[in-house]
Design a protein around this motif. Structure first.
Motif, short mmCIF file in Angstrom:
data_model
loop_
_atom_site.label_atom_id
_atom_site.label_comp_id
_atom_site.label_asym_id
_atom_site.label_seq_id
_atom_site.Cartn_x
_atom_site.Cartn_y
_atom_site.Cartn_z
N GLU A 47 0.82 -1.21 0.00
CA GLU A 47 0.00 0.00 0.00
C GLU A 47 0.86 1.26 0.00
O GLU A 47 2.00 1.24 0.43
CB GLU A 47 -0.88 0.07 1.26
CG GLU A 47 -1.93 -1.01 1.34
CD GLU A 47 -2.76 -0.85 2.60
OE1 GLU A 47 -3.99 -0.78 2.47
OE2 GLU A 47 -2.18 -0.78 3.71
N ALA A 48 0.24 2.34 -0.45
CA ALA A 48 0.86 3.67 -0.34
C ALA A 48 -0.23 4.63 0.10
O ALA A 48 -1.38 4.52 -0.31
CB ALA A 48 1.44 4.10 -1.68
N SER A 49 0.15 5.56 0.96
CA SER A 49 -0.78 6.58 1.43
C SER A 49 -0.18 7.94 1.11
O SER A 49 1.02 8.14 1.26
CB SER A 49 -1.01 6.44 2.94
OG SER A 49 -1.87 7.46 3.40
N MET A 50 -1.04 8.86 0.67
CA MET A 50 -0.56 10.19 0.34
C MET A 50 -1.65 11.21 0.64
O MET A 50 -2.83 10.87 0.74
CB MET A 50 -0.12 10.25 -1.11
CG MET A 50 -1.15 9.82 -2.10
SD MET A 50 -0.40 9.57 -3.72
CE MET A 50 -1.87 9.32 -4.69
N PHE A 51 -1.23 12.44 0.79
CA PHE A 51 -2.16 13.55 0.99
C PHE A 51 -2.33 14.24 -0.35
O PHE A 51 -1.36 14.53 -1.04
CB PHE A 51 -1.64 14.52 2.04
CG PHE A 51 -1.62 13.92 3.41
CD1 PHE A 51 -2.81 13.77 4.13
CD2 PHE A 51 -0.44 13.49 3.99
CE1 PHE A 51 -2.81 13.20 5.39
CE2 PHE A 51 -0.43 12.93 5.25
CZ PHE A 51 -1.62 12.78 5.96
N VAL A 52 -3.59 14.50 -0.70
CA VAL A 52 -3.91 15.10 -1.99
C VAL A 52 -4.73 16.36 -1.75
O VAL A 52 -5.75 16.33 -1.05
CB VAL A 52 -4.72 14.12 -2.87
CG1 VAL A 52 -5.08 14.77 -4.20
CG2 VAL A 52 -3.96 12.82 -3.09
N CYS A 53 -4.28 17.45 -2.33
CA CYS A 53 -5.03 18.70 -2.28
C CYS A 53 -5.81 18.82 -3.59
O CYS A 53 -5.21 18.88 -4.66
CB CYS A 53 -4.10 19.90 -2.10
SG CYS A 53 -4.99 21.48 -2.06
N LEU A 54 -7.14 18.83 -3.46
CA LEU A 54 -8.00 18.96 -4.63
C LEU A 54 -8.56 20.37 -4.72
O LEU A 54 -9.02 20.93 -3.73
CB LEU A 54 -9.18 17.98 -4.55
CG LEU A 54 -8.85 16.50 -4.64
CD1 LEU A 54 -10.14 15.69 -4.52
CD2 LEU A 54 -8.12 16.16 -5.92
N ASN A 55 -8.54 20.92 -5.94
CA ASN A 55 -9.14 22.22 -6.21
C ASN A 55 -10.52 21.95 -6.81
O ASN A 55 -10.63 21.36 -7.88
CB ASN A 55 -8.26 23.00 -7.18
CG ASN A 55 -8.80 24.37 -7.46
OD1 ASN A 55 -10.01 24.59 -7.51
ND2 ASN A 55 -7.90 25.32 -7.66
N LEU A 56 -11.56 22.40 -6.09
CA LEU A 56 -12.95 22.18 -6.51
C LEU A 56 -13.58 23.45 -7.09
O LEU A 56 -14.79 23.49 -7.33
CB LEU A 56 -13.78 21.71 -5.31
CG LEU A 56 -13.21 20.55 -4.51
CD1 LEU A 56 -14.05 20.32 -3.27
CD2 LEU A 56 -13.11 19.31 -5.35
N GLU A 57 -12.78 24.46 -7.29
CA GLU A 57 -13.26 25.78 -7.71
C GLU A 57 -14.19 25.72 -8.92
O GLU A 57 -15.21 26.40 -8.96
CB GLU A 57 -12.06 26.67 -8.03
CG GLU A 57 -12.22 28.09 -7.65
CD GLU A 57 -10.87 28.81 -7.69
OE1 GLU A 57 -10.85 29.91 -7.13
OE2 GLU A 57 -9.90 28.31 -8.26
#
Length: 172
Positions: free
Chosen positions: A115-125
């Protein structure tokens, strides 16, 4: 006076021996691939990022009506179940999502061979919630950016799937 010459000779012989041994030594072995096929943490996170970007691209394409877009094939486990439930709820309410979701950044969190875990910043603009008439009903208080913790799981040497996605913050 002989001692200094003997010492220098001994040092030179030792250095030449060490040099010749290192020159004849076999090259350092390449890292062994893990069960997922990754030889390094960097390779694993690169594959995880590629998979998540492919998922977001496929989800955007599916919302745009691209017939062969298949974001479902990149989901598994909890993420697949939650996405199906969310899409069913949206469809039953007569609402739909419109506009792209954009990945602003991805930061590795942790990694194991499976497994790999990561933080993702999504732009929903640019993503909007529309009602059955096409009217924009996006809540005005909705954040334009969300920070997700995303887990990807190995699929028997066939790549990775998004297996979990949890909202960690409405800001990133």
């Amino acid at each position: 006076m002989r001692a200094p010459a003997a010492t220098i000779t001994t040092i030179l012989v030792a250095c030449l021996a060490a040099f010749s041994l290192s020159a004849c030594a076999p090259p350092a072995p390449e890292p062994s691939p893990t069960p997922t096929g990754f030889a390094s943490e960097e390779e694993a996170f690169a594959a995880a990022e590629e998979t998540y970007r492919a998922y977001v691209d496929a989800a955007n394409a599916a919302r745009d009506g691209v017939a062969d877009a298949d974001p479902w094939s990149l989901l598994s486990g909890e993420a697949l179940e939650e996405e199906r439930a969310a899409m069913t709820a949206i469809e039953e309410s007569g609402r739909r999502l419109d506009g792209p979701i954009v990945i602003e950044s991805i930061s590795p969190d942790w990694w194991t061979p499976e497994e790999a875990s990561m933080f993702v910043c999504l732009n929903l603009e640019s993503a909007r919630v529309l009602d059955s008439t096409g009217r924009d009903i996006t809540p005005p208080t909705r954040s334009d950016r969300n920070l997700l913790e995303v887990r990807l799981t190995s699929r028997d040497r066939e790549g990775l799937t998004v297996s979990r996605s949890v909202l960690r913050s409405e800001e990133c």
